[in-house]
Every structure is written in C-alpha cells, then in structure tokens.
Design an enzyme around this catalytic site. Structure first.
Site, mmCIF file in Angstrom:
data_model
loop_
_atom_site.group_PDB
_atom_site.id
_atom_site.type_symbol
_atom_site.label_atom_id
_atom_site.label_comp_id
_atom_site.label_asym_id
_atom_site.label_seq_id
_atom_site.Cartn_x
_atom_site.Cartn_y
_atom_site.Cartn_z
ATOM 1 N N HIS A 270 -5.682 15.739 -5.221
ATOM 2 C CA HIS A 270 -6.024 16.085 -3.840
ATOM 3 C C HIS A 270 -5.909 17.585 -3.557
ATOM 4 C CE1 HIS A 270 -6.113 11.848 -3.361
ATOM 5 N NE2 HIS A 270 -5.946 11.811 -2.048
ATOM 6 N N ASN B 55 -0.180 12.924 4.250
ATOM 7 C CA ASN B 55 -0.838 12.196 5.333
ATOM 8 C C ASN B 55 -0.418 12.706 6.704
ATOM 9 O OD1 ASN B 55 -2.792 10.118 5.255
ATOM 10 N ND2 ASN B 55 -1.441 8.915 3.937
ATOM 11 N N GLY C 42 -6.614 4.966 -0.649
ATOM 12 C CA GLY C 42 -7.972 5.022 -0.108
ATOM 13 C C GLY C 42 -8.803 3.862 -0.605
ATOM 14 N N TYR D 58 0.825 -1.208 0.000
ATOM 15 C CA TYR D 58 0.000 0.000 0.000
ATOM 16 C C TYR D 58 0.861 1.260 0.000
ATOM 17 C CZ TYR D 58 -3.164 3.726 1.368
ATOM 18 O OH TYR D 58 -3.866 4.901 1.384
ATOM 19 N N ARG E 118 -15.306 38.308 41.869
ATOM 20 C CA ARG E 118 -14.805 37.422 42.916
ATOM 21 C C ARG E 118 -14.276 36.097 42.349
ATOM 22 N NH1 ARG E 118 -18.801 34.693 46.701
ATOM 23 N NH2 ARG E 118 -20.178 36.218 45.753
#
Length: 512
Positions: free
Chosen positions: A84, A197, A61, A54, A285
């Site tokens: 992309h 990535n 994907g 891969y 306060r």
C-alpha cells in the site's frame, strides 16, 4: 518543551497544531495504554480461533474472502504496508506528515484498534525523535482512509524505506531509528490494517486550514478597512444595529473588526464630497457580509473537525463489549465536504479583495488617487501589474473551488466503489489558503500606498499602526522608486505571519 498527553477520548485542534507545527512531545496516558492492551487481548483471542475474522485472519478489501493461516499472518500485515506504500509525486509538507501520524496515534490510543501497546509507543517515539516519513502527494482516494500516505508512515515504523531526520536529512529509516534508540515494529495480526485505515491526513490538513483561515479572515477585515479609508468610503454601514437585524455571527464579527480598525479616522464618510456617491460599491459596502459568511463556514468546518478529532476511525474496530465489527467509518465524506466548502469561501474572499484593489488603481473610481497609484503615471505603471498577479491568483482560486468530493472513482475490484477524494480536497485547499494570503498581500500593499497618498495625519490610529508596521517590514513606503518594483513576496510574508493583526491590535485590542 510542551507535551501532549493522549488519552482514550480524542484530541483537540490545539493538540494537533502543537505537534504538527510546534514540535510538541507526545505521551500516552496510563488509561490509554490499559485500553490498548485490553483491545489487543480481544484480537489475540480471535486470532487463536478457527473462525475467520476480517483484518485478523483474512485478506483485505476484495481479497477478504481468503482465510489466512497463523503462520502467514505476520507476513500478511507486513505485506499490506509494503504493497500500500505506493504513493507518487512530490513529498508533502513535514507538518502534514506529523499531523497525519499524530492523528493515527490518537486512534490507536482509543483502545478500539486492537494493536499492541508497543505499536502506539513506537509511533510516539518517532514523533518525539523528529523522524518524518516521506509521504507523497498522490495515493489517497479518501476512502478506506488515506491509505498510501498512512502506509508510508507505517513503513517507517517497520524500519523500512527512507525518512527525514530531525535535521531535514533524508536517510534509510532503519538508520534513523537506530540512531534514536528506536526498535522497528514487527507487525502482528490486525496491526498493519490498523495503521492504514484513517482520515488522518485530510483531517490534519482541515485543522491547519481552519487555523490559517481564521487569521487570514481577520487580516481581510483589516485590508478591507484600509481600502475603505483609502477610497473615502463611509463606515456607517458597519453600525452594529445594521448587523443585528441580520444575525449571522460571522458578519457581526467582521463588521466589528472593521469598526475597531477605522475608529478615529478623519478620512471615512466623505462619499458626498468632491465626487458625490449615494453609497459605496459592493466590494466595500458588503465586505462584512462576504467575510462573515466565510467566518461562519470556518465555524462549521471546526465543528466537523472537532467531531472527527473525538472519533476512533478504523476497520474493523474493537467495541467496548468485545465485539470486533467491520464498518464504514473510514469514509472521508464529512471531512471532504468541509474542505471543499472552505475552498469556496476562500475563493470568494479573494475575489472581493481583488475588486477592492482594482478600484484603488482605477483613477475613474478611486476618488482622486493617481492612476494605478503610480508616482508619475505614464512614466511608471505603479501597481498595474501587481493587480494582474492578484487577478491570476483569483482565477486559480476559482478553479480550486471546484469540489473534489463530488467525484468518485471505483477501486479494489469494485469493492471500494464510492470514495470521498478528501485528500485531494485537502491538498487543493492548502494551495487556496496560500493563494488567499498572496491576494490579501496585494490589497494590503495597494491600500497602504493609497492611504499614504491621502492626508496621513487623518488616518485612524489602527490604520496608521498597520501602515507603519508594513513600512518597517519593507512592505510599504512613501512612493517614488520603491513602487517601480513592488516586493509582493515580502508583503505575502508580512500577511502570512499575522503581522497586520499584531499591528492593529496594539491600538484596537483583540480582534475576532
């Protein structure tokens, strides 16, 4: 010029700020270059084998099932960047893009991504040349990393598309690279994927938000002290023994800051005088408790950021034993949660500051101050509408506090079916930080006006220093027509610059 040297073990928040905001140069250590070359040798060996791996010899994907032949792999890596780089909307800030690029380079230098040394060296050259890719507002789901933003950066690395030069001029990336003697990178196996990535965009914005909020929280302690003094409140609630019995470190730090600023005041502690009060309102306060909780939130966010700054985020990664393994480390959840948590804390700090401002302007609750701090109430409206502006900002802060990280929208044909939305969390936090500075600026403006309406000779030395600095900057003045048109943008710039802190510290010494 300062140089940040990247090794294999990550970077610090100070390194990120130096490169993103300070234009520091970047260099790769010999150890980093050796580690990068070693991991590339592993990728080259896998690429020569017939078995699909891969990111090396497959698609990406939902398309990871396809084996890619050697003659198409360079094209594959080039195409993933081009496809992309699909962002839309306005361009994000230069400092964000520089942080994004530097943090991606940090992961490349770790020796876990499998890129060639030339890829890392070229990205460092882009940073050093001041060439900034054009990155759009929309395009990241915060899972599989900040894909579109990083792709636009990788496109510039390839010499494609447009980028911004060191002088701010937009030009073709190829021309900018050529003008600085930088050769575009021709990507090979794994390299396109390695450039995309990462959680780098959201992480860079987290680091910068932590730095900005740290200063704004100190500024908030100063404005709260100013308001307490203007309202003749008591500083007894700031006693260290009260905060020791509820040992939150941020609370103790906020109370200590307020004590330092109020030291020597002749106006505090008069809540039993003309209009007796048993105790001050919560917005006065409980200022250390609210600001302290936010400080502790920043501490948690810094811890998350430091862990991520030490990480190598990529998929797949090259492990020390030579294995190349797929993983889910690109998921932005840890960073996204911290970003959203900071937006909640910032909204609450803005909310309590607005309540103090409103109290300063209300003659029924301000213990002798004129209505709306006007010079001649009725003839002029004083700071009435300044508080409207502040209230509008607080309302927006509450909307921005709605967490992005609880959302998820599936993508990539349901392969990426749960995403972090961390980039969106970071983008809205940047707006929230800016809004908080504006809210504190309105409180500072009102409180400076209010204390000057009291007996100026009885102000604490630190308060006097802050008011004098504000007056010198055109933020505060003696009244009259100056307050018919308050210059709140000038007050905002005064707060954003950290000038109230600098002024107070001339008297108090370092504030936390």
């Amino acid at each position: 010029m300062h140089t940040v040297v990247l090794g294999t073990s990550g970077v610090t928040a100070e390194d990120v700020l130096a490169v993103a905001r300070g234009a520091a140069r970047v260099a790769l250590s010999e150890d980093a270059l050796t580690a990068v070359a070693a991991s590339r040798a592993v990728i080259d060996d896998l690429a020569a084998r017939p078995d699909p791996v891969y990111g090396v010899s497959t698609g990406f994907g939902a398309l990871a099932v396809r084996h890619i032949s050697p003659d198409l792999r360079a094209r594959l890596q080039r195409n993933i960047v081009r496809s992309h780089a699909a962002g839309m909307g306005p361009y994000v800030e230069r400092e964000v893009v520089r942080a994004l690029m530097f943090l991606r380079l940090k992961t490349l230098a770790s020796g876990h991504t499998g890129v060639r040394p030339v890829v890392a060296e070229t990205m460092a050259a882009l940073l050093n040349a001041g060439i900034t890719p054009l990155v759009h507002e929309y395009g990241s789901l915060g899972c599989s990393g900040d894909l579109a933003p990083l792709s636009h950066c990788a496109l510039t690395l390839m010499g494609e598309g447009d980028a911004e030069g060191p002088d701010g001029t937009v030009a073709p990336a190829a021309d900018l690279l050529a003008a600085h003697g930088i050769t575009p990178v021709a990507l090979r196996e794994k390299e396109g994927l390695a450039l995309l990535n990462g959680t780098d965009g959201m992480l860079g914005m987290l680091v910068m938000a932590c730095a900005d909020l740290t200063r704004l929280y100190t500024c908030a302690d100063i404005t709260a002290a100013l308001s307490l003094e203007a309202l003749l409140g008591t500083d007894k609630v700031l006693a260290p023994e009260l905060h020791t019995i509820r040992p939150h470190p941020g609370q103790a730090a906020a109370a200590a800051n307020m004590r330092k600023v109020l030291a020597g005041s002749g106006l505090t502690g008069h809540h039993q005088d003309d209009a007796p009060r048993v105790q001050d309102a919560y917005s006065i306060r409980c200022a250390p408790q609210v600001a302290g909780a936010g400080r502790d939130t920043i501490g948690h966010a810094r811890l998350v950021a430091d862990r991520e700054l030490a990480a190598a985020v990529d998929n797949p990664v090259v492990l020390p034993d030579g294995r190349v393994e797929s993983n889910g480390n690109f998921h932005g959840a840890p960073v996204a949660y911290a970003l959203d948590f900071l937006a909640v804390a910032a909204a609450d700090l803005g909310s309590i500051a607005e309540r103090r401002t409103d109290r300063l302007l209300d003659k029924n609750r301000s213990h002798g101050l004129p209505a709306f701090l006007a010079d001649d109430p009725g003839v002029d409206s004083g700071l009435m509408i300044a508080q409207y502006t502040q209230a509008a900002l607080v309302s927006e802060m509450k909307r921005l506090a709605a967490p992005a990280s609880v959302d998820s929208i599936p993508s990539s044909a349901m392969q990426e079916d749960h995403v972090s939305m961390g980039w969106s969390a970071a983008r809205k936090l940047r707006t929230a930080v800016d809004n908080l500075a504006r809210i504190l600026a309105v409180e500072l403006y009102a409180a400076a006006r209010a204390v000057e309406l009291r007996d100026g000779d009885r102000l604490s030395p630190a308060t006097r220093a802050v008011v004098d600095a504000a007056r010198a900057a055109g933020v505060a003045g003696p009244g009259g027509d100056r307050f018919l048109a308050p210059d709140l943008e000038r007050a905002y710039a005064f707060v954003r610059s950290g000038a109230p802190i600098t002024a107070a510290e001339t008297v108090t010494g370092p504030l936390d």
